[in-house]
Design a protein around this motif. Structure first.
Motif, mmCIF file in Angstrom:
data_model
loop_
_atom_site.group_PDB
_atom_site.id
_atom_site.type_symbol
_atom_site.label_atom_id
_atom_site.label_comp_id
_atom_site.label_asym_id
_atom_site.label_seq_id
_atom_site.Cartn_x
_atom_site.Cartn_y
_atom_site.Cartn_z
ATOM 1 N N LYS A 88 -0.731 -29.760 13.166
ATOM 2 C CA LYS A 88 -1.249 -29.528 14.516
ATOM 3 C C LYS A 88 -1.420 -28.035 14.813
ATOM 4 C CE LYS A 88 -0.626 -31.372 19.117
ATOM 5 N NZ LYS A 88 0.165 -32.263 19.964
ATOM 6 N N ASN A 99 -7.295 -37.457 19.829
ATOM 7 C CA ASN A 99 -6.185 -37.089 18.964
ATOM 8 C C ASN A 99 -6.258 -37.958 17.713
ATOM 9 O OD1 ASN A 99 -3.491 -37.489 17.747
ATOM 10 N ND2 ASN A 99 -2.820 -36.099 19.346
ATOM 11 N N ILE A 147 -11.076 -31.332 14.423
ATOM 12 C CA ILE A 147 -10.227 -30.707 13.411
ATOM 13 C C ILE A 147 -10.914 -29.425 12.947
ATOM 14 C CG2 ILE A 147 -9.341 -30.994 11.040
ATOM 15 C CD1 ILE A 147 -7.829 -32.702 13.103
ATOM 16 N N ASN A 148 -10.129 -28.390 12.676
ATOM 17 C CA ASN A 148 -10.708 -27.123 12.243
ATOM 18 C C ASN A 148 -10.845 -27.004 10.727
ATOM 19 O OD1 ASN A 148 -11.650 -24.351 12.634
ATOM 20 N ND2 ASN A 148 -9.735 -23.802 11.620
ATOM 21 N N TYR A 171 -1.437 -33.934 8.556
ATOM 22 C CA TYR A 171 -2.004 -33.273 9.730
ATOM 23 C C TYR A 171 -1.056 -32.169 10.180
ATOM 24 C CZ TYR A 171 -3.558 -32.569 14.558
ATOM 25 O OH TYR A 171 -3.982 -32.024 15.735
ATOM 26 N N ASN A 220 -4.338 -27.074 12.936
ATOM 27 C CA ASN A 220 -5.411 -28.033 13.208
ATOM 28 C C ASN A 220 -6.147 -28.352 11.904
ATOM 29 O OD1 ASN A 220 -6.989 -29.798 14.640
ATOM 30 N ND2 ASN A 220 -8.353 -28.230 15.449
#
Length: 188
Positions: A94, A3, A132-133, A92, A97
């Protein structure tokens, strides 16, 4: 997968180290934050005292603990104790992502490829360690050098967001948007 805010990252390549900023970094940090030329293309304004910059270091720790922003000192591998720049990982999201990155280099180290190497290290860490995308960055349209840093790191130019943000001491600014997706890794 780790994470993003589970542990403070230390990212190492053969050329740069990105590490936690400590109080012992005050002189190099002050050198960066007190240089008006660095603030030509980033929000905020010059810091006039070491006390202010020292307080910022405490805020860096607080922002990491709150899961808000990660500030990393950029060092060269041959001088790991000397910060030559600052990298940021922030915003960020979530659900998507996605994170936003930023960077600034001490003027004494401009045009040496350090920002390019630091961004490469951050991208590698975010994609491979944190999974991460989407990684994105915002650049003032007239900041040609920062455009080059992102292009060398295979970021895709998405366009300009016109009059999209208010920056203290600048007013409303246009920002160019660049992104790189995890799926782009092998395609670009």
């Amino acid at each position: 997968m780790i994470n993003l805010y589970d542990q403070f990252p230390q990212i190492m390549t053969d050329k740069v180290i990105l590490r936690k900023i400590e109080e012992t970094d005050i002189e190099k940090l002050f050198e960066i934050y007190s240089n008006k030329n660095i603030f030509d293309y980033i929000p905020g304004d010059v810091k006039k005292s070491r006390v202010t910059v020292l307080k910022m270091i405490g805020h860096f720790e607080r922002d990491f603990t709150k899961g808000k922003t990660i500030f990393l000192g950029i060092c060269l591998t041959e001088a790991p104790a000397e910060i030559v720049g600052i990298a940021e990982i922030f915003d960020y999201d979530k659900k998507v992502n996605m994170v936003t990155i930023g960077y600034r280099i001490n003027e004494n180290n401009w045009h040496k490829g350090i920002a390019t190497q630091a961004v490469e290290a951050i991208v590698e860490y975010l994609f491979n360690t944190c999974e991460i995308n989407r990684i994105q960055a915002f650049v003032m349209p007239e900041n040609a050098n920062s455009h080059k840093v992102l292009q060398k790191n295979k970021f895709v130019y998405e366009g300009v967001m016109r009059q999209s943000q208010y920056w203290k001491n600048r007013g409303i600014v246009d920002l160019a948007v660049y992104s790189r997706l995890h799926s782009d890794k092998n395609d670009i």
